[in-house]
Design a protein around this motif. Sequence first.
Motif, PDB file in Angstrom:
ATOM      1  N   ARG A 133       0.825  -1.210   0.000  1.00  0.00           N
ATOM      2  CA  ARG A 133       0.000   0.000   0.000  1.00  0.00           C
ATOM      3  C   ARG A 133       0.862   1.265   0.000  1.00  0.00           C
ATOM      4  O   ARG A 133       0.580   2.216  -0.742  1.00  0.00           O
ATOM      5  N   SER A 134       1.901   1.283   0.819  1.00  0.00           N
ATOM      6  CA  SER A 134       2.732   2.480   0.936  1.00  0.00           C
ATOM      7  C   SER A 134       3.455   2.793  -0.380  1.00  0.00           C
ATOM      8  O   SER A 134       3.519   3.952  -0.800  1.00  0.00           O
ATOM      9  N   VAL A 138       0.999   4.377  -2.788  1.00  0.00           N
ATOM     10  CA  VAL A 138       0.672   5.770  -2.461  1.00  0.00           C
ATOM     11  C   VAL A 138       1.814   6.698  -2.867  1.00  0.00           C
ATOM     12  O   VAL A 138       1.579   7.781  -3.442  1.00  0.00           O
ATOM     13  N   ALA A 152       1.823   9.842  -5.411  1.00  0.00           N
ATOM     14  CA  ALA A 152       2.258  11.164  -4.947  1.00  0.00           C
ATOM     15  C   ALA A 152       3.319  11.751  -5.881  1.00  0.00           C
ATOM     16  O   ALA A 152       3.256  12.930  -6.264  1.00  0.00           O
ATOM     17  N   TRP A 175      -8.991   4.425  -5.481  1.00  0.00           N
ATOM     18  CA  TRP A 175     -10.356   4.570  -4.981  1.00  0.00           C
ATOM     19  C   TRP A 175     -11.019   3.205  -4.804  1.00  0.00           C
ATOM     20  O   TRP A 175     -11.692   2.955  -3.799  1.00  0.00           O
ATOM     21  N   ARG A 232      -9.689   1.440  -1.691  1.00  0.00           N
ATOM     22  CA  ARG A 232     -10.243   1.981  -0.456  1.00  0.00           C
ATOM     23  C   ARG A 232     -11.751   1.748  -0.337  1.00  0.00           C
ATOM     24  O   ARG A 232     -12.307   1.862   0.751  1.00  0.00           O
ATOM     25  N   ASN A 289     -13.078   3.900   2.994  1.00  0.00           N
ATOM     26  CA  ASN A 289     -12.174   4.968   3.433  1.00  0.00           C
ATOM     27  C   ASN A 289     -11.712   5.722   2.178  1.00  0.00           C
ATOM     28  O   ASN A 289     -10.770   5.321   1.512  1.00  0.00           O
ATOM     29  N   LEU A 330     -10.968   9.186   1.910  1.00  0.00           N
ATOM     30  CA  LEU A 330     -10.371  10.509   2.083  1.00  0.00           C
ATOM     31  C   LEU A 330      -9.162  10.711   1.171  1.00  0.00           C
ATOM     32  O   LEU A 330      -9.104  11.679   0.402  1.00  0.00           O
ATOM     33  N   GLU A 331      -8.183   9.803   1.254  1.00  0.00           N
ATOM     34  CA  GLU A 331      -6.978   9.972   0.434  1.00  0.00           C
ATOM     35  C   GLU A 331      -7.272   9.896  -1.061  1.00  0.00           C
ATOM     36  O   GLU A 331      -6.754  10.723  -1.830  1.00  0.00           O
ATOM     37  N   TYR A 390      -9.939  10.809  -2.568  1.00  0.00           N
ATOM     38  CA  TYR A 390     -10.572  12.072  -2.929  1.00  0.00           C
ATOM     39  C   TYR A 390      -9.542  13.196  -3.019  1.00  0.00           C
ATOM     40  O   TYR A 390      -9.608  14.049  -3.913  1.00  0.00           O
ATOM     41  N   VAL A 391      -8.593  13.209  -2.089  1.00  0.00           N
ATOM     42  CA  VAL A 391      -7.552  14.241  -2.112  1.00  0.00           C
ATOM     43  C   VAL A 391      -6.710  14.133  -3.378  1.00  0.00           C
ATOM     44  O   VAL A 391      -6.506  15.127  -4.096  1.00  0.00           O
ATOM     45  N   TYR A 392      -6.240  12.923  -3.673  1.00  0.00           N
ATOM     46  CA  TYR A 392      -5.426  12.740  -4.878  1.00  0.00           C
ATOM     47  C   TYR A 392      -6.245  12.979  -6.139  1.00  0.00           C
ATOM     48  O   TYR A 392      -5.737  13.516  -7.137  1.00  0.00           O
TER      49      TYR A 392
END
Length: 228
Positions: free
Chosen positions: A66-67, A70, A74, A186, A189, A194, A196-197, A199-201
Amino acid sequence: MASEVAAQRVGSGALGGPAGPSKWTARQVGRFKPVVFILALYPVAHWVWLGFGDGLTANPPEFLIRSSGVWALALLCMTLGVTPLRRLIRQPALVRFRRMLGLFSFFYTALHVWAWAYWERGWSLSSMGEDVLQRPFIAIGLVATVGLLALACTSTRGWMRRMGHWWVVLHRVVYVAAVLSVWHFWLIRAGKNNFLEPYVYGAVVGVLLVVRAGIYWRERRVGGGMVS
């Protein structure tokens, strides 16, 4: 001769005033590339630190899968942000960071795929194939990975010369890869409800796409030049 030199200095912003802010040269920007390189390796250093401190959660393979994903997303967003930023602050030389950031995005994407193939599928091609067919987010992530692989392989100046205009066309695939990556995130999650992240990205990628489209159409209207 003196007037030509003065014109060049004004054009480059060396005299300040009406010519606008002074422009950073490619050499000046290049001095910071080692710093950006080291900062881009922060996730790896952080994982090693967590590993020695027994901080990779109760499920280290899942955490690393997962990390790495992400961080790949990013860095992809950072790559897309270079062009709007260099135009906003009028510093064209910042483009020198774009290839490095893009390659680091692919690096973490490759780690993400490797971790999935090793820890979740045990290097079994049949198991990987079944996963791609059964779980849509895996298939979407795979398509995004193939696009990023093509971009990484053709990111050199040699390929730019060979492909000419088609290099620019191919490298617009980065926007498709970014949208697919957000969609992939998406769907992952969604199983945990969950969002949030993602949606932010998604918002970041959406804004960058709108800004990039604005730059493209404005430059086409002004001179029809090649947009980079």
